[in-house]
Design an enzyme around this catalytic site. Structure first.
Site, PDB file in Angstrom:
ATOM      1  N   GLU A 250       0.889  -1.165   0.000  1.00  0.00           N
ATOM      2  CA  GLU A 250       0.000   0.000   0.000  1.00  0.00           C
ATOM      3  C   GLU A 250       0.922   1.208   0.000  1.00  0.00           C
ATOM      4  O   GLU A 250       1.554   1.504   1.016  1.00  0.00           O
ATOM      5  CB  GLU A 250      -0.869   0.003   1.267  1.00  0.00           C
ATOM      6  CG  GLU A 250      -1.754  -1.214   1.425  1.00  0.00           C
ATOM      7  CD  GLU A 250      -2.915  -1.232   0.459  1.00  0.00           C
ATOM      8  OE1 GLU A 250      -3.291  -0.152  -0.034  1.00  0.00           O
ATOM      9  OE2 GLU A 250      -3.435  -2.316   0.181  1.00  0.00           O
ATOM     10  N   CYS A 289      -3.297   8.525   3.425  1.00  0.00           N
ATOM     11  CA  CYS A 289      -2.961   8.014   2.092  1.00  0.00           C
ATOM     12  C   CYS A 289      -4.101   8.198   1.111  1.00  0.00           C
ATOM     13  O   CYS A 289      -3.891   8.276  -0.087  1.00  0.00           O
ATOM     14  CB  CYS A 289      -2.595   6.545   2.192  1.00  0.00           C
ATOM     15  SG  CYS A 289      -3.849   5.602   3.070  1.00  0.00           S
TER      16      CYS A 289
HETATM   17  P1  NAP Z   1       8.274   5.017   4.653  1.00  0.00           P
HETATM   18  O1  NAP Z   1       9.342   5.977   4.958  1.00  0.00           O
HETATM   19  O2  NAP Z   1       8.331   4.262   3.393  1.00  0.00           O
HETATM   20  O3  NAP Z   1       8.236   4.031   5.909  1.00  0.00           O
HETATM   21  C1  NAP Z   1       7.278   2.996   6.006  1.00  0.00           C
HETATM   22  C2  NAP Z   1       7.811   1.877   6.879  1.00  0.00           C
HETATM   23  O4  NAP Z   1       8.912   1.232   6.223  1.00  0.00           O
HETATM   24  C3  NAP Z   1       8.334   2.323   8.241  1.00  0.00           C
HETATM   25  O5  NAP Z   1       7.977   1.345   9.202  1.00  0.00           O
HETATM   26  C4  NAP Z   1       9.839   2.381   8.022  1.00  0.00           C
HETATM   27  O6  NAP Z   1      10.560   2.206   9.213  1.00  0.00           O
HETATM   28  C5  NAP Z   1      10.032   1.191   7.108  1.00  0.00           C
HETATM   29  N1  NAP Z   1      11.253   1.252   6.297  1.00  0.00           N
HETATM   30  C6  NAP Z   1      11.880   2.349   5.805  1.00  0.00           C
HETATM   31  N2  NAP Z   1      12.949   1.976   5.069  1.00  0.00           N
HETATM   32  C7  NAP Z   1      12.979   0.604   5.108  1.00  0.00           C
HETATM   33  C8  NAP Z   1      13.853  -0.371   4.544  1.00  0.00           C
HETATM   34  N3  NAP Z   1      14.883  -0.031   3.771  1.00  0.00           N
HETATM   35  N4  NAP Z   1      13.597  -1.672   4.803  1.00  0.00           N
HETATM   36  C9  NAP Z   1      12.533  -2.033   5.558  1.00  0.00           C
HETATM   37  N5  NAP Z   1      11.676  -1.140   6.106  1.00  0.00           N
HETATM   38  C10 NAP Z   1      11.891   0.156   5.883  1.00  0.00           C
HETATM   39  O7  NAP Z   1       6.842   5.719   4.660  1.00  0.00           O
HETATM   40  P2  NAP Z   1       6.226   6.709   5.751  1.00  0.00           P
HETATM   41  O8  NAP Z   1       6.904   8.019   5.557  1.00  0.00           O
HETATM   42  O9  NAP Z   1       6.193   6.094   7.113  1.00  0.00           O
HETATM   43  O10 NAP Z   1       4.710   6.790   5.301  1.00  0.00           O
HETATM   44  C11 NAP Z   1       4.196   7.761   4.429  1.00  0.00           C
HETATM   45  C12 NAP Z   1       3.787   7.143   3.123  1.00  0.00           C
HETATM   46  O11 NAP Z   1       2.923   6.026   3.352  1.00  0.00           O
HETATM   47  C13 NAP Z   1       2.997   8.072   2.248  1.00  0.00           C
HETATM   48  O12 NAP Z   1       3.552   8.061   0.967  1.00  0.00           O
HETATM   49  C14 NAP Z   1       1.596   7.495   2.227  1.00  0.00           C
HETATM   50  O13 NAP Z   1       0.878   7.743   1.047  1.00  0.00           O
HETATM   51  C15 NAP Z   1       1.827   6.053   2.434  1.00  0.00           C
HETATM   52  N6  NAP Z   1       0.662   5.437   3.060  1.00  0.00           N
HETATM   53  C16 NAP Z   1      -0.104   4.588   2.337  1.00  0.00           C
HETATM   54  C17 NAP Z   1      -1.202   3.989   2.922  1.00  0.00           C
HETATM   55  C18 NAP Z   1      -2.064   3.034   2.155  1.00  0.00           C
HETATM   56  O14 NAP Z   1      -2.873   2.359   2.776  1.00  0.00           O
HETATM   57  N7  NAP Z   1      -1.936   2.939   0.865  1.00  0.00           N
HETATM   58  C19 NAP Z   1      -1.510   4.246   4.259  1.00  0.00           C
HETATM   59  C20 NAP Z   1      -0.713   5.112   4.961  1.00  0.00           C
HETATM   60  C21 NAP Z   1       0.389   5.699   4.349  1.00  0.00           C
HETATM   61  P3  NAP Z   1      11.162   3.475  10.007  1.00  0.00           P
HETATM   62  O15 NAP Z   1      10.029   4.303  10.430  1.00  0.00           O
HETATM   63  O16 NAP Z   1      11.866   2.823  11.166  1.00  0.00           O
HETATM   64  O17 NAP Z   1      12.072   4.158   9.043  1.00  0.00           O
END
Ligand code: NAP
Length: 516
Positions: A250, A289
């Site tokens: 997602e 999102c």
């Molecule tokens: P993110 O930076 O991609 O982080 C998401 C998760 O992935 C966090 O738990 C993060 O851990 C982890 N992560 C980061 N780098 C990683 C790696 N190399 N390997 C494994 N895990 C890793 O996203 P975010 O900033 O938290 O969230 C915002 C985004 O989520 C927005 O773009 C939004 O649109 C999207 N979103 C989508 C939905 C949906 O249902 N489609 C819902 C909510 C949000 P850490 O926090 O420890 O870095």
């Protein structure tokens, strides 16, 4: 309760609370945890215990989780305000949204009764005399479900996924986003303490995701919510490219709301559209999102729509979420504030600024150094000339008003999001929305249509209802979650069992058709 941030969030793994051995001043640490033991305990001890229960019994456990979360709800609200900076109404989207989703699955799961197997369709004869036949069955996958979650829904993001996994009989390991891990960790702690799930059914790892995917085997599933960039990194991992574990993604999304040409200013649906755009921009400070990022209007209504949306946005009171007069709290962190301000600047290279609450804003009980950002409405009168407005997700209280010439162009512009979670349509004529709804269905996980007759009953553009599918093709990640009992599919493996008619008939014992 004491609402100071805990010094270190402990991890719950292999049925025990353990602190990571990283920097002890750190807020979270997963360093030094015995991940092999944790995955093995979940797979070998919790999984079989969960699957010894029927679907109906597991549904009862979901109802017990609901009771536990409800009993601690006030504490969750306090954590959300302290950690995520949300006003109570926005915390509700995350906390009560989770409770509602779990209760829905408790009810849906009860309908599966004492089954241990799900059936997919009727028996089909493979021989002329029907002596040899095939039936498709779904069986729970005998691995773990690993959730890597985004920062914006520490509560709902866990439970909307865990509802399906636990109902299926698959143990959950959740790695919340570091910035907001506190609420997830506390909820897991409360559910573990209540003791209704077999040990190891629910584990939480606070801190780095390092090493998690290395433990993922062929029968495990991973559900990721977060940015498209992180998703791309994860997909390249051998867990998926070599061991063929399944991953549900997602990711981000450039959702649209489309005002149809008949919905002129002065009609009830025009007002509904204006309300919805302003609401979507400000709920959870736009950190949703599913939020409307592109509000599309016939170009002749562009100025009227801009003025009406700006008028509503001007009523937003931004500031400290603890102040009762505040209607929109802060972003989750200063890092997110910087990202949002950068994103606005990028969009401003091609879009005009129609409303900027930051120009005149005095934040209530918060200063310019806080993580507050007031709503910003940008505009692109000729939507077809834009590039960034169709591909840059600014994860804050920001949307772009996009003008279109005719409905075909509106459909084409919505598609330029390359696959989104949701599009909403607004018309005074329900049937006028049939053609665009079908034309946009291939590019959206959900199409949400509104006319005057549903003004009071519609569930909202951005609200994810557990009965409806959540996810989206292409850029939105290609994932599917929720959608009632459809959610169970991800946690099951489907097989065709072919053999003598008597065997195929016997498959129906303790089995129930997975409702469509
Ligand atoms: P993110 O930076 O991609 O982080 C998401 C998760 O992935 C966090 O738990 C993060 O851990 C982890 N992560 C980061 N780098 C990683 C790696 N190399 N390997 C494994 N895990 C890793 O996203 P975010 O900033 O938290 O969230 C915002 C985004 O989520 C927005 O773009 C939004 O649109 C999207 N979103 C989508 C939905 C949906 O249902 N489609 C819902 C909510 C949000 P850490 O926090 O420890 O870095």
């Amino acid at each position: 309760m004491d609402m100071r941030t805990p010094a270190l969030l402990e991890n719950y793994l292999a049925g025990q609370w353990v602190a990571g051995n990283g920097d002890t001043l750190a807020y979270v640490s997963s360093a030094g945890l015995d991940l092999d033991a944790a995955f093995a305990f979940a797979r070998e001890t919790a999984g079989p215990a969960l699957r010894a229960m029927t679907y109906g019994e597991r549904a009862q456990r979901l109802a017990q989780i609901v009771a536990t979360l409800q009993a601690n709800r006030d504490d969750y609200y306090a954590i959300a305000t302290a950690n995520s900076g949300t006003v109570a109404a926005d915390s509700a989207v995350d906390i009560d949204g989770a409770i509602y989703t779990l209760s829905t699955y408790a009810k849906l799961g009860a309908s599966l009764g004492d089954a241990h197997t799900l059936l997919d369709g009727a028996t089909v004869p493979l021989a002329k005399d029907a002596s040899f036949a095939v039936r498709h069955v779904f069986r729970p996958t005998p691995g773990v479900a690993l959730f890597i979650n985004a920062f914006n829904f520490p509560s709902w993001g866990l439970w909307e996924k865990a509802a399906g996994a636990l109902l299926a009989g698959v143990p959950v390991i959740v790695k919340p986003a570091t910035a907001t891990a506190w609420l997830t960790q506390r909820m897991v702690a409360d559910v573990v303490a209540a003791g209704m799930l077999p040990p190891g059914s629910l584990s939480v790892i606070c801190g780095s995701a390092a090493g998690l995917l290395d433990r993922i085997g062929p029968f495990d599933v991973v559900s990721f919510t977060g940015s498209a960039d992180t998703a791309a990194t994860l997909r390249a991992h051998p867990a998926f490219t070599q061991r063929a574990a399944r991953i549900n993604v997602e990711a981000d999304s450039l959702n649209s709301a489309v005002l149809l040409p008949d919905a002129r200013p002065g009609t009830p649906v025009f007002d509904q559209f204006v309300r919805e755009v302003a609401r979507e921009m400000t709920v959870k400070s736009g950190q949703k999102c599913t939020a409307i990022r592109r509000a599309m209007v016939p170009v002749e209504h562009f100025d009227a729509a801009a003025a009406a949306i700006a008028e509503r946005l001007a009523k937003t009171v931004v500031g400290n979420p603890r102040n009762a007069s505040v209607t929109m709290g802060s972003l989750v962190s200063l890092a997110q504030k910087r990202a949002v301000l950068d994103g606005i600047a990028q969009l401003q290279t091609e879009a005009e600024t129609l409303y900027d609450g930051n120009r005149e804003a005095a934040f209530v009980d918060a200063d310019a150094n806080s993580a507050c950002v007031a709503p910003v409405l940008l505009g692109l009168r000729d939507g077809a000339t834009g590039k960034r407005v169709h591909d840059t997700e600014v994860f804050g209280p920001v949307a772009t008003l996009v003008g279109y010439r005719d409905l075909d162009e509106a459909v084409a512009l919505a598609e330029r999001g390359q696959g989104s979670l949701v599009v909403s349509l607004y018309s005074n004529d329900a049937l006028a929305m049939r053609a665009p709804a079908l034309a946009l269905a291939h590019a959206h996980g959900r199409v949400h249509a509104v006319d005057a007759s549903v003004a009071k009953t519609q569930t909202g553009h951005g609200n994810v209802m557990p009965q409806s599918l959540h996810g989206g093709p292409g850029r939105a990640g290609g994932g599917e979650e929720l959608g009632g009992l459809r959610a169970l599919r991800f946690y099951h493996v489907r097989a065709a069992v072919q053999g003598p008619a008597a065997l195929v008939e016997a498959l129906t014992q303790n089995a129930v058709e997975l409702p469509k």
